[in-house]
Write a protein that holds these residues in place. Structure first.
Motif, PDB file in Angstrom:
ATOM      1  N   VAL A 338       0.931  -1.061   0.188  1.00 21.72           N
ATOM      2  CA  VAL A 338      -0.144  -0.044   0.054  1.00 21.72           C
ATOM      3  C   VAL A 338       0.875   1.197  -0.084  1.00 21.72           C
ATOM      4  O   VAL A 338       1.717   1.373   0.604  1.00 21.72           O
ATOM      5  CB  VAL A 338      -0.841   0.031   1.134  1.00 21.72           C
ATOM      6  CG1 VAL A 338      -1.628   1.269   1.147  1.00 21.72           C
ATOM      7  CG2 VAL A 338      -1.901  -1.172   1.300  1.00 21.72           C
ATOM      8  N   LEU A 369      -9.824  -0.359   1.330  1.00 23.44           N
ATOM      9  CA  LEU A 369      -8.692  -1.186   1.419  1.00 23.44           C
ATOM     10  C   LEU A 369      -9.225  -2.558   2.002  1.00 23.44           C
ATOM     11  O   LEU A 369      -8.661  -3.685   1.863  1.00 23.44           O
ATOM     12  CB  LEU A 369      -7.702  -0.538   2.444  1.00 23.44           C
ATOM     13  CG  LEU A 369      -6.575   0.288   2.007  1.00 23.44           C
ATOM     14  CD1 LEU A 369      -5.640   0.617   3.078  1.00 23.44           C
ATOM     15  CD2 LEU A 369      -5.865  -0.498   0.987  1.00 23.44           C
ATOM     16  N   ARG A 373      -8.722  -6.070   0.532  1.00 24.04           N
ATOM     17  CA  ARG A 373      -8.053  -7.404   1.286  1.00 24.04           C
ATOM     18  C   ARG A 373      -8.966  -8.652   1.085  1.00 24.04           C
ATOM     19  O   ARG A 373      -8.730  -9.822   1.171  1.00 24.04           O
ATOM     20  CB  ARG A 373      -7.699  -6.954   2.679  1.00 24.04           C
ATOM     21  CG  ARG A 373      -6.560  -6.217   2.720  1.00 24.04           C
ATOM     22  CD  ARG A 373      -6.238  -5.717   4.202  1.00 24.04           C
ATOM     23  NE  ARG A 373      -4.979  -5.117   4.314  1.00 24.04           N
ATOM     24  CZ  ARG A 373      -4.942  -3.553   4.630  1.00 24.04           C
ATOM     25  NH1 ARG A 373      -6.088  -3.126   4.675  1.00 24.04           N
ATOM     26  NH2 ARG A 373      -3.750  -2.858   4.691  1.00 24.04           N
ATOM     27  N   VAL A 381      -1.745  -1.547  -3.948  1.00 25.46           N
ATOM     28  CA  VAL A 381      -2.853  -0.755  -3.701  1.00 25.46           C
ATOM     29  C   VAL A 381      -2.285   0.745  -3.748  1.00 25.46           C
ATOM     30  O   VAL A 381      -1.325   0.894  -2.963  1.00 25.46           O
ATOM     31  CB  VAL A 381      -3.718  -0.784  -2.740  1.00 25.46           C
ATOM     32  CG1 VAL A 381      -4.890   0.278  -2.662  1.00 25.46           C
ATOM     33  CG2 VAL A 381      -4.419  -2.110  -2.560  1.00 25.46           C
ATOM     34  N   ILE A 383      -2.970   4.749  -2.812  1.00 25.12           N
ATOM     35  CA  ILE A 383      -4.023   5.695  -2.112  1.00 25.12           C
ATOM     36  C   ILE A 383      -3.557   7.061  -2.557  1.00 25.12           C
ATOM     37  O   ILE A 383      -2.305   7.437  -2.031  1.00 25.12           O
ATOM     38  CB  ILE A 383      -4.370   5.583  -0.964  1.00 25.12           C
ATOM     39  CG1 ILE A 383      -4.543   4.096  -0.546  1.00 25.12           C
ATOM     40  CG2 ILE A 383      -5.119   6.413  -0.252  1.00 25.12           C
ATOM     41  CD1 ILE A 383      -4.576   3.793   1.069  1.00 25.12           C
ATOM     42  N   VAL A 407      -8.519   5.597  -4.136  1.00 26.77           N
ATOM     43  CA  VAL A 407      -7.864   3.974  -3.952  1.00 26.77           C
ATOM     44  C   VAL A 407      -7.922   3.223  -5.137  1.00 26.77           C
ATOM     45  O   VAL A 407      -9.244   2.828  -5.672  1.00 26.77           O
ATOM     46  CB  VAL A 407      -8.426   3.543  -2.735  1.00 26.77           C
ATOM     47  CG1 VAL A 407      -7.841   2.018  -2.458  1.00 26.77           C
ATOM     48  CG2 VAL A 407      -8.520   4.200  -1.812  1.00 26.77           C
ATOM     49  N   ASP A 409      -6.498  -0.285  -7.011  1.00 28.94           N
ATOM     50  CA  ASP A 409      -5.684  -1.502  -6.873  1.00 28.94           C
ATOM     51  C   ASP A 409      -5.596  -2.119  -8.529  1.00 28.94           C
ATOM     52  O   ASP A 409      -5.871  -1.809  -9.457  1.00 28.94           O
ATOM     53  CB  ASP A 409      -6.389  -2.504  -5.954  1.00 28.94           C
ATOM     54  CG  ASP A 409      -7.813  -3.177  -6.731  1.00 28.94           C
ATOM     55  OD1 ASP A 409      -7.640  -3.625  -7.658  1.00 28.94           O
ATOM     56  OD2 ASP A 409      -8.823  -2.566  -5.961  1.00 28.94           O
TER      57      ASP A 409
END
Length: 461
Positions: A338, A369, A373, A381, A383, A407, A409
Motif C-alpha cells: 500500500v 482497503l 483485502r 494498492v 492511495i 484508492v 488496485d
C-alpha cells in the motif's frame, strides 16, 4: 431413508398436495385467445366433417348433414373456456365423445375432433387448479374412452372384413396373427394418444410451477436485498451522526471552556464601558446547551439503532481520524503493498480540511482497503489524497475547492468472495451527506477504483 412407495411418487408427480395454483400471467389475453382457438376449431370441425362426407369416408348410411355439423361443432365449441374451466370442459367433451361415439361413431373419428380430444385432456392436466379433482375427472375420462374402444372392437366386424378382403387370414405377412396385431396396434395408438396428452400436460404444469417458484425466490431475494440496503443506510447514518457529534462536540466544548475562562478572568478586572461578562456568559451557556441537545439527539438515534449491528459504534471519545491518519492504513503487514501519496494545492492545505470531511475521507480509504483485502487478488494498492483550494469550473459545489481520496488496485475479483455491497452503500451515504461525488467501479485497464471528492467550505475573506 426408506424408498417412497409408488403411490407417493405418483402423488408427488401429479402435485396432489401442492398448493400451487396455475393461472395465466395475463388472464384476459389468455381467455381471449382461448375463445378464438375454440371458434377456429369449431369451424375446422364442421369443415372437416363435410370433407369426410364428400370424400365418402363415412360408414353405412350417413346421417343428415345438419346433424353431423351440429355434433361436430358441439365437440369443439367448449374449448372457448378451456383454461377458465379445464375440468368442466374435459368432462363435457369426453361425455360428447362417449355418447356420440356410441350413436354416430363417424363424427368422433374425424381428425379435427381427435385433435380437440387430445388438447382437452392436455389442458385439464396442465391447468387444473384442484389436482385431486383432476385425477378423478381424468381417470373417469380414460375409463370411458377405453370402455368405448373395447365396445367398438367387440361389436365391430370391420377388422375381420378388412383382413378377409386383403387375404391376410390365408397368408399372414408377419409374426403375429393379423386380427390380434390390429387390435394390439389400436390399443397401442390410443394408449400413446391419451397418456401422451397426460404426460405433456403434467410436464407443462411442473414447468409453470418451477417458473413461479423462481419468480417468488427472485422477489424474496430482491426484498431482502432492499431491506439489507435500508439497514446499511440507517446504520451508516447513525455512525455518521455519532462521528459528527464527536467532532463538533469537541470544538464546541472547547468554546465553552474558553468562554468560561475568559469570563472569570475578566471578572477580576474593571470593565471600561460595558461589562463583557454578559455576552461571554451567553456564549458559554449556548455552547453547553448545544452540546447537551446534540448528545440527547444522538442518544435517541442510538436507542433506535440498538437492534441492528453497527460496525462503527464505539463507546470511547478518542479523537476521530482525519486526512493525516490515512497514511497509517498502509502500516498493516498483510502482504499487500500500500502506497499513500498526498497532493496539496497550495502546499500545506491539508490542515485546513474540516474534521468531518477528513473523517469521511479516512473512512472511505479504510473501507476500500478492506474490500481489496477481502475480495480482490490485488498485490498493490495506491492511495492518493488531493486537497485543492482552487474552484472547479462549471461546478458550483466545488467553488471553495475540494478534498479527494482515490484508492486504486491492480487485481480482479476473487472467485467465491463476493460481498454484500453494504460497505459501498455506506461510502455513497457519506458522500451524499457532504454533497460530494463518488466514482466506484472497475477500471478499463484492469483493477478497481474508489474515488470520493468532497467540497471544501469557502474561505472567509
Amino acid at each position: 431413508m426408506p424408498r417412497p412407495r409408488p403411490t407417493e411418487v405418483l402423488a408427488e408427480w401429479f402435485g396432489l398436495d401442492d398448493d400451487f395454483d396455475r393461472l395465466p400471467a395475463d388472464p384476459r389475453a389468455a381467455y381471449r385467445r382461448d375463445v378464438w382457438l375454440g371458434l377456429g376449431l369449431t369451424v375446422l370441425a364442421v369443415a372437416g366433417m363435410e370433407l369426410a362426407r364428400s370424400a365418402g369416408y363415412l360408414w353405412g348410411d350417413p346421417e343428415p348433414p345438419w346433424l353431423l355439423y351440429t355434433l361436430s361443432a358441439a365437440g369443439a365449441l367448449p374449448l372457448v373456456v378451456r383454461r377458465r374451466y379445464p375440468l368442466a370442459v374435459l368432462a363435457t367433451v369426453y361425455a360428447h365423445f362417449l355418447l356420440v361415439g356410441l350413436t354416430v361413431p363417424d363424427v368422433v373419428m374425424t381428425q379435427v375432433l381427435q385433435v380437440v380430444y387430445f388438447m382437452t385432456l392436455y389442458t385439464a392436466v396442465a391447468w387444473a387448479r384442484d389436482r385431486r379433482a383432476m385425477i378423478i375427472v381424468v381417470t373417469a375420462s380414460l375409463v370411458a374412452m377405453f370402455g368405448w374402444l373395447f365396445w367398438q372392437m367387440a361389436v365391430s366386424s370391420g377388422m375381420q372384413q378388412f383382413a378377409e378382403n386383403e387375404g391376410l387370414l390365408d397368408d399372414p405377412p408377419g409374426l403375429f396373427p393379423p386380427l390380434g396385431a390390429m387390435v394390439a396396434q389400436s390399443w397401442l395408438v390410443n394408449f400413446a394418444y391419451f397418456f401422451g396428452a397426460i404426460a405433456l400436460g403434467q410436464v407443462t404444469w411442473h414447468g409453470a410451477r418451477r417458473r413461479a417458484q423462481l419468480t417468488e425466490q427472485a422477489t424474496t431475494i430482491e426484498r431482502q436485498a432492499a431491506e439489507l440496503g435500508r439497514r446499511a443506510v440507517v446504520s451508516e447514518r447513525l455512525r455518521i451522526a455519532r462521528e459528527l457529534h464527536d467532532v463538533v462536540a469537541h470544538h464546541v466544548s472547547v468554546i465553552g471552556i474558553q468562554a468560561s475562562a475568559a469570563r472569570r478572568l475578566l471578572a477580576k478586572g474593571d470593565a471600561a464601558t460595558q461589562d463583557p461578562r454578559v455576552p461571554l456568559a451567553t456564549i458559554e451557556a449556548a455552547s453547553r446547551d448545544a452540546v447537551e441537545q446534540m448528545r440527547g439527539l444522538v442518544g435517541t438515534l442510538r436507542e433506535i439503532g440498538d437492534d441492528g449491528d453497527d460496525p462503527g459504534a464505539g463507546g470511547g471519545r478518542s479523537p476521530e481520524p482525519g486526512v493525516d491518519d490515512i497514511a497509517r492504513l498502509a502500516e498493516a503487514d498483510d502482504g499487500l503493498d500500500v502506497s499513500v501519496t498526498l497532493v496539496s494545492e497550495p502546499p500545506g492545505g491539508v490542515p485546513a480540511v474540516p474534521g468531518a470531511l477528513g473523517l469521511s475521507l479516512y473512512r472511505t480509504a479504510q473501507e476500500a482497503l478492506a474490500n481489496v483485502r477481502k475480495h480482490s487478488t490485488a498485490r498493490a494498492v495506491g492511495i492518493t489524497v488531493r486537497v485543492d483550494r482552487r474552484p472547479v469550473p462549471d461546478d458550483e459545489r466545488f467553488r471553495g475547492g475540494f478534498a479527494e481520496v482515490e484508492v486504486v488496485d491492480d487485481g480482479r475479483a476473487r472467485p467465491g468472495s463476493s460481498g454484500s455491497g453494504l460497505g459501498l452503500v455506506g461510502i455513497r451515504e457519506r458522500v451524499a451527506t457532504h454533497h460530494g461525488v463518488a466514482e466506484i467501479g472497475p477500471r478499463v485497464m484492469g483493477g478497481y477504483r474508489v474515488r470520493v471528492r468532497l467540497p471544501l467550505p469557502l474561505e472567509e475573506s
